[in-house]
Design an enzyme around this catalytic site. Structure first.
Site, PDB file in Angstrom:
ATOM      1  N   PHE A 150       0.805  -1.230   0.000  1.00  0.00           N
ATOM      2  CA  PHE A 150       0.000   0.000   0.000  1.00  0.00           C
ATOM      3  C   PHE A 150       0.834   1.274   0.000  1.00  0.00           C
ATOM      4  CE2 PHE A 150       0.748  -0.142   4.628  1.00  0.00           C
ATOM      5  CZ  PHE A 150       0.970   1.201   4.888  1.00  0.00           C
ATOM      6  N   LYS A 174      -1.140  -7.173  -9.143  1.00  0.00           N
ATOM      7  CA  LYS A 174      -2.106  -7.263  -8.037  1.00  0.00           C
ATOM      8  C   LYS A 174      -1.813  -6.103  -7.088  1.00  0.00           C
ATOM      9  CE  LYS A 174      -3.073  -8.341  -4.243  1.00  0.00           C
ATOM     10  NZ  LYS A 174      -3.619  -7.354  -3.252  1.00  0.00           N
ATOM     11  N   GLU A 177      -5.128  -3.846  -1.874  1.00  0.00           N
ATOM     12  CA  GLU A 177      -6.566  -3.557  -1.775  1.00  0.00           C
ATOM     13  C   GLU A 177      -6.826  -2.257  -1.023  1.00  0.00           C
ATOM     14  OE1 GLU A 177      -4.798  -5.825  -0.377  1.00  0.00           O
ATOM     15  OE2 GLU A 177      -5.571  -6.543   1.551  1.00  0.00           O
ATOM     16  N   SER A 227       5.182  -6.961   3.496  1.00  0.00           N
ATOM     17  CA  SER A 227       5.752  -7.285   4.808  1.00  0.00           C
ATOM     18  C   SER A 227       6.540  -8.601   4.735  1.00  0.00           C
ATOM     19  CB  SER A 227       4.620  -7.423   5.823  1.00  0.00           C
ATOM     20  OG  SER A 227       3.766  -8.475   5.413  1.00  0.00           O
ATOM     21  N   CYS A 282       9.779   1.510   3.478  1.00  0.00           N
ATOM     22  CA  CYS A 282      10.690   0.427   3.876  1.00  0.00           C
ATOM     23  C   CYS A 282      12.101   0.957   4.028  1.00  0.00           C
ATOM     24  CB  CYS A 282      10.647  -0.699   2.866  1.00  0.00           C
ATOM     25  SG  CYS A 282      11.266  -0.187   1.274  1.00  0.00           S
ATOM     26  N   GLU A 376       9.348  -3.567  13.197  1.00  0.00           N
ATOM     27  CA  GLU A 376       9.005  -2.521  12.228  1.00  0.00           C
ATOM     28  C   GLU A 376       7.750  -1.802  12.727  1.00  0.00           C
ATOM     29  OE1 GLU A 376       7.687  -3.790   8.241  1.00  0.00           O
ATOM     30  OE2 GLU A 376       8.771  -2.054   7.455  1.00  0.00           O
TER      31      GLU A 376
END
Ligand code: NAD
Length: 485
Positions: A150, A174, A177, A227, A282, A376
């Site tokens: 995301f 993909k 969402e 992740s 990240c 994280e």
């Protein structure tokens, strides 16, 4: 609802998903309902794969110099639609408009790299013995998939799609969402740029569609960014079906600050690195290790952090769960004895009460055993630890299971070199808070930040998106001369 219900993009058309499950897409900025996104099924994936398979022979046989013409036009369209793309990105992801502009600019740079691929995939040829020639060519794999997170709705899709497609593959994307809108716009621009139908397809969804991608027999390669937990699942599942897989995971990046570091520059870099994109990068600085007495620099970091205003130069975090998770980390650290120097909990932005904001947070006197030191957080939070020596700082950095990035702030070149050699991360910065390599250099971490061989962008990605064909040809007319002579 601000936008129409989102559809898949298959064979050059926006089409409804066969599945009936939908999710709402909520803007983190203010809680506005933006759209609904379909949770596609394996039947949707079959349709996308069929379209990609049908397009592959024509696209892969198109000479690469012709294929990259699409990306010259796509680059121009990204520039032309920069404002619209940036606004959409901010709306669905919550980052500031300026950060979204930077994300689209990076997408443009990624596309520029793809247009240079004809210069980089020339292959090799050598007369290995009399009249005998060996030649290598990079050959497209076929139908490939890219599963994205995301936090960069435009940039991360553009890590993979320009290179994979310019190299002759047909792709199933993909999107996350949580941020499905930007990718649809990219599909429109690719079509306008002249990409043939079926070469780029989008299937929206969640776990079900990701599993279907990993299992689909006609998909040759899967790239994943997200992740570590899910990277491991995807890597195991895709490779268990003998697919190529490159899965980039999470991160815990350490900045080591030495007493000789330039205070202003260091403070600005640390504050920008930990708070940029609301810490949802990240490559964000998440842990800082002060080596020796760096109190004067920490004081300046706090000053810089206080200048960062939620809703103005700090965006929202993706949703309520994230906001709560980040605040939980801060509270737990406080309960364990850490000192909250700048506190971003309970942040509200006037007029955007339904937005999900966390203010910049500086936590000092963190110890390596605390969760804020090890895990994280993915929010605008920096956890500061203290050591007496560089080797102690390196021991903390080396012990963390991730390995995306690490940075050192110092004016001592020899010390910087010492740390570059010993930090256990794929991307190292010296006086750089977010050490993202720019094209043509490749992006990729080490350890639990990446599973698979090679990197996802730049020159390294060529090996992932192609297979090497080796041909040996003999045209000499003399009898008795073999291929070794
Ligand atoms: P995520 O792992 O939750 O989701 C990534 C993708 O996997 C999404 O498309 C999602 O739909 C899908 N997914 C989620 N759960 C799944 C499951 N159980 N099975 C199969 N698929 C699943 O990641 P996110 O929250 O979207 O993104 C944030 C994470 O991504 C952070 O950990 C961040 O560090 C990481 N990230 C890493 C890099 C990198 O280069 N290493 C870059 C960007 C983001």
């Amino acid at each position: 609802m601000k936008y129409p219900a989102i559809q898949n993009f298959i064979n050059g058309q926006f089409v409804n998903s066969i599945g009936s499950r939908i999710l709402e897409v909520i803007s983190p900025l203010d809680g506005t309902l933006l759209a609904t996104v379909p949770m596609s099924t394996s039947k949707d994936l079959d349709n996308a794969v069929k379209a990609a398979q049908a397009a592959f022979p024509g696209w892969s046989k198109t000479p690469i110099k012709e294929r990259v013409q699409v990306f010259f036009r796509y680059k121009y369209l990204l520039e032309k639609h920069l404002k619209e793309l940036a606004e959409l990105c901010s709306e669905e992801n919550g980052k500031t408009y300026g950060e979204s502009v930077a994300e689209i600019e990076k997408s443009i740079e990624l596309t520029e790299f793809a247009t240079s691929l004809p210069q980089l995939v020339t292959g090799e040829v050598l007369e290995v013995s009399r009249g005998v020639e060996c030649r290598t060519e990079h050959v497209a794999l076929g139908v490939v998939a890219s599963i994205v997170p995301f936090n960069f709705p435009s940039m991360v899709p553009n890590w993979t799609l320009p290179n994979a497609i310019a190299l002759g593959n047909c792709m199933i994307m993909k999107p996350s969402e949580k941020v499905p809108l930007s990718c649809g716009k990219l599909a429109e621009l690719l079509k306008e740029a002249g990409l043939p139908d079926g070469v780029f397809n989008i299937v929206h969804g969640d776990v079900e569609i990701v599993e279907a991608i990993c299992d689909h027999p006609a998909i040759e390669a899967v790239s994943f960014v997200g992740s570590t937990k899910v990277a491991k699942i995807v890597y195991q599942r895709a490779t268990s079906h003998y697919k190529r897989c490159l899965a980039l995971g999470g991160a815990k990046n350490h900045l080591m600050v030495l007493p000789d570091a330039k205070p202003e520059m260091t403070a600005q870099n640390v504050a920008a690195s930990m708070s940029g994109c609301a810490g949802q990068r990240c490559m964000a600085a998440s842990a800082m290790i002060g080596v020796g007495n760096v109190d004067h620099i920490i004081a300046k970091i706090c000053d810089e952090a206080r200048k960062i205003v939620p809703g103005k130069n700090l965006g929202a975090v993706i949703n309520k769960q994230s906001q709560e998770r980040i605040e939980r980390y801060i509270t737990e650290a406080e309960q364990q004895g850490a000192k909250i120097l700048v506190d971003g909990r309970n942040t509200k932005v006037a007029g955007k009460e339904n937005g999900t904001y966390v203010g910049p947070t500086v936590i000092d006197f963190v110890t390596p055993d605390m969760a804020v030191a090890k895990e994280e957080i993915f929010g605008p939070v920096i956890s500061i630890m203290r050591t007496d020596t560089v080797d102690e700082a390196l021991a903390i950095e080396n012990a963390n299971p991730y390995g995306n990035a690490a940075s050192v702030f110092t004016q001592n070149g020899g010390m910087a070199r010492y740390i570059i050699e010993r930090a256990s991360a794929g991307m190292i910065g010296v006086n750089v808070g977010v050490p993202v390599p720019r094209e043509p250099f490749s992006f990729g971490g080490w350890n639990e930040s990446k599973f698979g061989v090679g990197d996802i962008t730049g020159k390294s990605s060529i090996e992932f998106w192609t297979k090497l064909k080796k041909s040996t040809t003999k045209w000499n007319p003399e009898a008795g001369v073999n291929w070794m002579s």
